[in-house]
Design an enzyme around this catalytic site. Structure first.
Site, mmCIF file in Angstrom:
data_model
loop_
_atom_site.group_PDB
_atom_site.id
_atom_site.type_symbol
_atom_site.label_atom_id
_atom_site.label_comp_id
_atom_site.label_asym_id
_atom_site.label_seq_id
_atom_site.Cartn_x
_atom_site.Cartn_y
_atom_site.Cartn_z
ATOM 1 N N LYS A 63 0.826 -1.223 0.000
ATOM 2 C CA LYS A 63 0.000 0.000 0.000
ATOM 3 C C LYS A 63 0.854 1.263 0.000
ATOM 4 C CE LYS A 63 -2.288 -0.930 3.881
ATOM 5 N NZ LYS A 63 -1.757 -2.259 4.300
ATOM 6 N N ARG A 80 -9.790 0.526 8.579
ATOM 7 C CA ARG A 80 -9.384 -0.840 8.908
ATOM 8 C C ARG A 80 -10.502 -1.595 9.611
ATOM 9 N NH1 ARG A 80 -3.504 0.352 8.959
ATOM 10 N NH2 ARG A 80 -2.334 -1.570 9.201
ATOM 11 N N ARG A 100 11.386 -6.489 5.514
ATOM 12 C CA ARG A 100 11.260 -5.065 5.841
ATOM 13 C C ARG A 100 11.746 -4.801 7.271
ATOM 14 N NH1 ARG A 100 5.441 -2.265 5.252
ATOM 15 N NH2 ARG A 100 5.122 -3.086 7.335
ATOM 16 N N ARG A 138 11.686 -1.615 11.637
ATOM 17 C CA ARG A 138 10.358 -1.317 12.184
ATOM 18 C C ARG A 138 10.006 -2.340 13.253
ATOM 19 N NH1 ARG A 138 5.047 -0.108 8.506
ATOM 20 N NH2 ARG A 138 3.898 -1.271 10.079
ATOM 21 N N ARG A 188 -0.710 -9.307 13.510
ATOM 22 C CA ARG A 188 -1.281 -8.294 12.605
ATOM 23 C C ARG A 188 -2.060 -8.944 11.470
ATOM 24 N NH1 ARG A 188 4.028 -5.661 11.143
ATOM 25 N NH2 ARG A 188 2.882 -4.270 9.760
#
Ligand code: AMP
Length: 192
Positions: free
Chosen positions: A14, A89, A128, A134, A145
């Site tokens: 996204k 969401r 990532r 992160r 998640r």
């Protein structure tokens, strides 16, 4: 005015695709995840609250998210359009977004659903996490998640189908090809 919801699981691309659409169509971009990470970095009260949820892989409560979104949206004056990345969401957020836009005489133009298989999402997010550091891109939190996405966020697919705004994007493959599908979809609503 174009109001594009870019939708998909964590790691579906996204953010990357939103950046490309900002360049291509001159849209404003709201990434609720980025807004929250900036609050955490600045050590605000909101950031402290958000961190507790983010670290657990859970969603921030709807009321809080909706207030944040309204204030960012109010900051966009003379906008050509907005790309909503990571919001809504939940169904409550989608309903609230509909109301907020209606109050401005607008509506969601299209919801683009980036489809990526779960094994690929896991791979991308773990990579990532290593590259960017992160904190929520670790295997345990990623699993939470994805569960939250499947249970709380996926019902939005049916919701936007009912609104006649849903558009499927094949999000697994060459980056350029994915971008092309998105550009075509946005161009078609921009023309109508
Ligand atoms: P993202 O960068 O979009 O993957 O978001 C990172 C984290 O921020 C999520 O796992 C949630 O904890 C929180 N978050 C971002 N957007 C929202 C939202 N619209 N509603 C609730 N929580 C959110």
């Amino acid at each position: 005015m174009l109001n594009i919801v870019i939708f998909g699981a964590p790691g579906s691309g996204k953010g990357t695709q939103s950046e490309r659409m900002v360049e291509k169509f001159g849209l404003n971009h709201i990434s609720t995840g980025d807004v929250l990470r900036a609050e955490i970095k600045n050590g605000t009260e909101l950031g402290k609250t958000a961190k507790e949820f983010i670290d657990q892989g859970q969603l921030i409560p709807d009321e809080l998210m909706i207030d944040i979104l309204a204030s960012v949206l109010d900051g966009f004056k003379d906008s050509k359009g907005v790309i909503f990345d990571g919001f809504p969401r939940t169904i409550a957020q989608a309903e609230e977004l509909k109301k907020m836009l209606a109050a401005r005489g607008q509506e969601v133009s299209i919801m683009l659903d980036l489809n990526v298989p779960e094994e690929e999402l896991m791979k991308r997010l773990i990579k990532r996490g290593k590259d960017s550091g992160r904190a929520d891109d670790n295997e345990e939190t990623i699993k939470k998640r994805l569960l939250v996405y499947n249970t709380q966020t996926c019902p939005l697919i049916e919701w936007y189908k009912n609104e006649d705004k849903y558009f499927h994007i094949e999000g697994h493959g060459q980056l350029e090809e994915i971008t092309e599908q998105i550009v075509e979809a946005i161009s078609s609503v921009a023309r109508s």
